[in-house]
Design an enzyme around this catalytic site. Structure first.
Site, PDB file in Angstrom:
ATOM      1  N   HIS A 182       0.685  -1.364   0.169  1.00  0.00           N
ATOM      2  CA  HIS A 182      -0.209  -0.082   0.280  1.00  0.00           C
ATOM      3  C   HIS A 182       0.709   1.258  -0.070  1.00  0.00           C
ATOM      4  CE1 HIS A 182      -2.885   2.428   0.666  1.00  0.00           C
ATOM      5  NE2 HIS A 182      -4.533   1.301   0.634  1.00  0.00           N
TER       6      HIS A 182
ATOM      7  N   LYS B  29     -26.402   0.015  -7.584  1.00  0.00           N
ATOM      8  CA  LYS B  29     -26.149   2.145  -7.152  1.00  0.00           C
ATOM      9  C   LYS B  29     -27.003   2.576  -7.745  1.00  0.00           C
ATOM     10  CE  LYS B  29     -22.723   2.515 -10.684  1.00  0.00           C
ATOM     11  NZ  LYS B  29     -21.587   2.585 -11.233  1.00  0.00           N
TER      12      LYS B  29
ATOM     13  N   GLU C 236     -32.828   7.990  -6.439  1.00  0.00           N
ATOM     14  CA  GLU C 236     -33.797   9.158  -4.890  1.00  0.00           C
ATOM     15  C   GLU C 236     -32.949  10.226  -4.757  1.00  0.00           C
ATOM     16  OE1 GLU C 236     -36.145   8.160  -2.694  1.00  0.00           O
ATOM     17  OE2 GLU C 236     -36.762   6.810  -4.357  1.00  0.00           O
ATOM     18  N   LYS C 237     -32.019  10.676  -5.971  1.00  0.00           N
ATOM     19  CA  LYS C 237     -31.133  11.884  -5.501  1.00  0.00           C
ATOM     20  C   LYS C 237     -30.011  11.107  -4.508  1.00  0.00           C
ATOM     21  CE  LYS C 237     -33.254  13.718  -9.520  1.00  0.00           C
ATOM     22  NZ  LYS C 237     -34.079  13.194  -9.795  1.00  0.00           N
ATOM     23  N   ILE C 238     -29.914  10.106  -4.028  1.00  0.00           N
ATOM     24  CA  ILE C 238     -28.748  10.117  -2.893  1.00  0.00           C
ATOM     25  C   ILE C 238     -27.367   9.860  -4.016  1.00  0.00           C
ATOM     26  CG2 ILE C 238     -28.865   8.463  -1.200  1.00  0.00           C
ATOM     27  CD1 ILE C 238     -32.046   8.738  -0.699  1.00  0.00           C
ATOM     28  N   SER C 239     -26.716   9.557  -3.118  1.00  0.00           N
ATOM     29  CA  SER C 239     -25.207   9.475  -3.315  1.00  0.00           C
ATOM     30  C   SER C 239     -25.054   8.407  -2.885  1.00  0.00           C
ATOM     31  CB  SER C 239     -24.173  10.128  -2.444  1.00  0.00           C
ATOM     32  OG  SER C 239     -22.484   9.609  -2.524  1.00  0.00           O
ATOM     33  N   PRO C 240     -24.833   7.310  -4.196  1.00  0.00           N
ATOM     34  CA  PRO C 240     -24.785   6.111  -3.230  1.00  0.00           C
ATOM     35  C   PRO C 240     -24.294   5.190  -2.496  1.00  0.00           C
ATOM     36  CG  PRO C 240     -24.509   5.808  -5.960  1.00  0.00           C
ATOM     37  CD  PRO C 240     -24.286   7.787  -5.255  1.00  0.00           C
TER      38      PRO C 240
ATOM     39  N   TYR D  19     -14.414   5.196   9.960  1.00  0.00           N
ATOM     40  CA  TYR D  19     -13.024   5.628   8.681  1.00  0.00           C
ATOM     41  C   TYR D  19     -13.592   5.181   7.577  1.00  0.00           C
ATOM     42  CZ  TYR D  19      -7.781   6.383   7.131  1.00  0.00           C
ATOM     43  OH  TYR D  19      -7.246   6.355   6.046  1.00  0.00           O
TER      44      TYR D  19
ATOM     45  N   THR E 172      -4.625  10.679   0.528  1.00  0.00           N
ATOM     46  CA  THR E 172      -5.890  10.599   1.644  1.00  0.00           C
ATOM     47  C   THR E 172      -5.673  11.252   2.611  1.00  0.00           C
ATOM     48  OG1 THR E 172      -5.476   8.764   2.741  1.00  0.00           O
ATOM     49  CG2 THR E 172      -6.064   7.740   0.404  1.00  0.00           C
TER      50      THR E 172
END
Length: 602
Positions: free
Chosen positions: A343, A419, A425-429, A452, A465
């Protein structure tokens, strides 16, 4: 306190995916120099948001105590202001005030094994081959795909990625090939052979715990074709049929300090040193794995995920790896394949972009006729195993097997919707899934916990990040209301929408460099550099991957969602299958709630 690490896996965190809008080839250096520098957020803003983030996860008594410490820390002319000024000075002098610190504290100074604790695994779709011939043919095509991607990196013609119309830092792409982590007694380091005159021309292939150097370019500089690579892989296979070899690669699974000692010991021998250097300098590693015992279809995916993460232990394929190598592609005889990556040099999105490219490439028909030139035998890497090294291997095996037995991995494919539903429903997945995790956890344990989620800082030069604090005052209000008889469905739906909106706002704030975690880390590290008294430490709050927590990766597709849930068996409170069950119920209940209520009054 239990904590989640929840990561969206295959595509960068919902809204962080590259938009088709800006796929333009660009020169790397010019592009990088045009990117903005990571800002240092205002101190008072971070401290206010820090207290707000703590509210849903700690007791009133703890919160009062923390408020006192913060009040002391934020006094005019006090410790906080001094550290903030030092941090702002650092930001003026460096390309990115965080990147070096982050690499050291999050990765290189982290002493637990990279296996399980740090290196993510990725499972690719099962291939339809079932024998050695198919395995090697697919491996050859995959290597050709890697080299095709490498050409774009070498020529600096990688399409620039965009997020919300803003160009992203492409630096991580230049760190993932021809690089390797080197163990050190207190801090590891990374070597990168991608730059400079003597670029790597070989990959490492591992089969039956035996390592080979495979040159992947012809003498005229052209990459080997699939046919040529297949021939070379067959030679490797046929000269590594013995299954009684010492699993030298298992040394890389150990605690970093133990591995550093064993590494120095291993390298005392000239032959061993040459072999290790060859692995470190290679473009990447390809692991030709032995087949795993057959299992039923329902646990197959979970078994493969474990294979990609750790190789199954010393009895199976864990010795068929060099876990310090940034990229290791894993191909088993039964068609299961994927990769594990170290990583430190990169986050998931560049790795996934490389994978997408390779998977598409493996589907292409063969076009090039292979030159008929006979190719030299791939070089087998020799290791002289002294009694001391044998002892190091045995200790590493024992430690690894304990770790493997302790890890519970459950892959769940949620088929009811993907998604497309939250979008309708206009919601972020991403916000919807994070809220479902909150609801599942609350129903299991009766309280919220620190969560987190990574947010990309690649809008900034050398950005890595920051943290999205998915547990919020709003998410807690929603999960508390969900099973409450005192609230109407309309009220619950409104709270759900408000909570997803709050998550979206925190995400936007984080990707613009205004979240709290890295800023607080910066203040802490600045305090260490400036030798400020350590009581400022009390203000810090980090969400580490903890023994009594869950690691949850998810990849929302249009009509289904893939989840991988991990927990440790040694913790009585956590259970991956139970979490999967509660998560499925939470997602379904949230859909029913939204479908039974008119669109929000918000």
């Amino acid at each position: 306190m239990l904590a989640f690490v929840a990561r969206a896996v295959a595509r960068p965190y919902g809204l962080l995916k590259p938009t088709a809008l800006g796929k333009i080839p660009g020169r790397f250096q010019l592009h990088q120099e045009a990117l903005p520098h990571l800002p240092v957020p205002p101190l008072q803003q971070t401290l206010d948001r820090y207290l707000l983030a703590l509210q849903p996860i700690i007791s009133e008594e703890e919160l009062n105590h923390t408020q006192e410490l913060v009040a002391e820390f934020r006094k005019p002319g006090g410790v906080g202001e001094r550290l903030q000024k030092s941090l702002e000075r650092r930001a003026k002098k460096t390309e990115n005030w965080l990147s070096d610190w982050w690499l050291k504290t999050a990765y290189l100074e982290y002493r637990l094994p990279v296996v399980v604790h740090s290196s993510p695994g990725v499972v690719l779709p099962k291939q339809d081959f079932l024998d050695r011939q198919g395995q090697l043919r697919f491996a050859a095509k995959l290597i050709e795909g890697i080299l095709d991607f490498k050409t774009m990196i070498d020529n600096e013609t990688l399409p620039v990625e965009y997020m919300g119309g803003k160009p992203l830092c492409m630096n991580q792409y230049y760190q993932i090939l021809s690089s390797c982590r080197i163990p050190g007694p207190k801090r590891d380091s990374i070597v990168n052979y991608a730059k400079g005159k003597k670029q790597s021309r070989h990959i490492t292939v591992v089969h039956n715990f035996q390592f080979f150097e495979l040159d992947v370019y012809n003498s005229d500089g052209s990459p080997l074709t699939t046919d040529q690579l297949f021939t070379q892989l067959e030679k490797i296979w046929n000269t590594s049929l013995q299954t009684n070899k010492e699993p030298i690669g298992i040394l890389t699974t150990n605690h970093r300090n133990s591995w550093a000692k064993a590494y120095n010991n291993l390298l005392k021998d000239k032959t061993n040193k040459e072999s290790v250097r060859t692995i470190e300098k290679s473009i990447c590693t390809v692991c030709l794995d032995a087949p795993m015992p057959r299992v039923s279809e329902d646990i197959y995916k979970s078994r493969v995920a474990a294979q990609m993460l750790h190789g199954g232990g010393s009895r199976w394929n864990s010795g068929n790896r060099w876990f310090d190598k940034t990229l290791q592609f894993i191909i088993a005889e039964d068609g299961s394949c994927g990769l594990v990556y170290e990583h430190a040099p990169s986050e998931g999105p560049p790795i996934v972009a490389l994978l997408d490219h390779i998977v598409e490439y493996t589907k292409k028909p063969e076009l090039v006729r292979s030159p008929m030139i006979p190719l030299p035998m791939p070089k087998k890497l020799r290791f002289n195993i002294t009694p001391e090294i044998k002892n190091d291997i045995e200790k590493a095996k024992q430690n690894l097997n304990i770790m493997v037995d302790d890890l519970d991995v459950k892959v769940m494919v949620f088929h009811q919707f993907g998604k497309a539903f939250p979008k309708s429903e206009k919601i972020s997945p991403d916000a919807f899934i994070q809220l479902a995790l909150q609801l599942a956890y609350y129903r299991m344990y009766g309280h919220a916990c620190a969560t987190y989620e990574s947010a990309s800082l690649r809008m900034f030069r050398l950005g890595r990040t920051d943290t999205i604090r998915s547990t919020s005052v709003d998410s807690l209000k929603f999960v508390q209301s969900m099973d409450s008889p005192d609230k109407s469905d309309q009220e619950k739906a409104d709270l759900l929408r408000r909570a997803t909106q709050a998550h979206r706002e925190y995400t936007d704030m984080a990707i613009r460099g205004n979240a709290i975690d890295r800023h607080l880390l910066g203040l802490k590290l600045q305090a260490i550099e400036d030798l400020v008294p350590a009581k400022t430490d009390c203000v810090m709050c980090f969400g580490p991957v903890v023994p009594d927590g869950y690691g949850i990766c998810y990849n929302p597709m249009d009509e289904h969602i893939n989840f991988a849930i991990s927990a440790f068996n040694s913790c009585a409170e956590t259970n991956a299958a139970r979490m999967a069950h509660y998560l499925e119920k939470a997602l379904l209940d949230m859909r029913i709630l939204l479908q039974s209520t008119p669109k929000s009054k918000l």
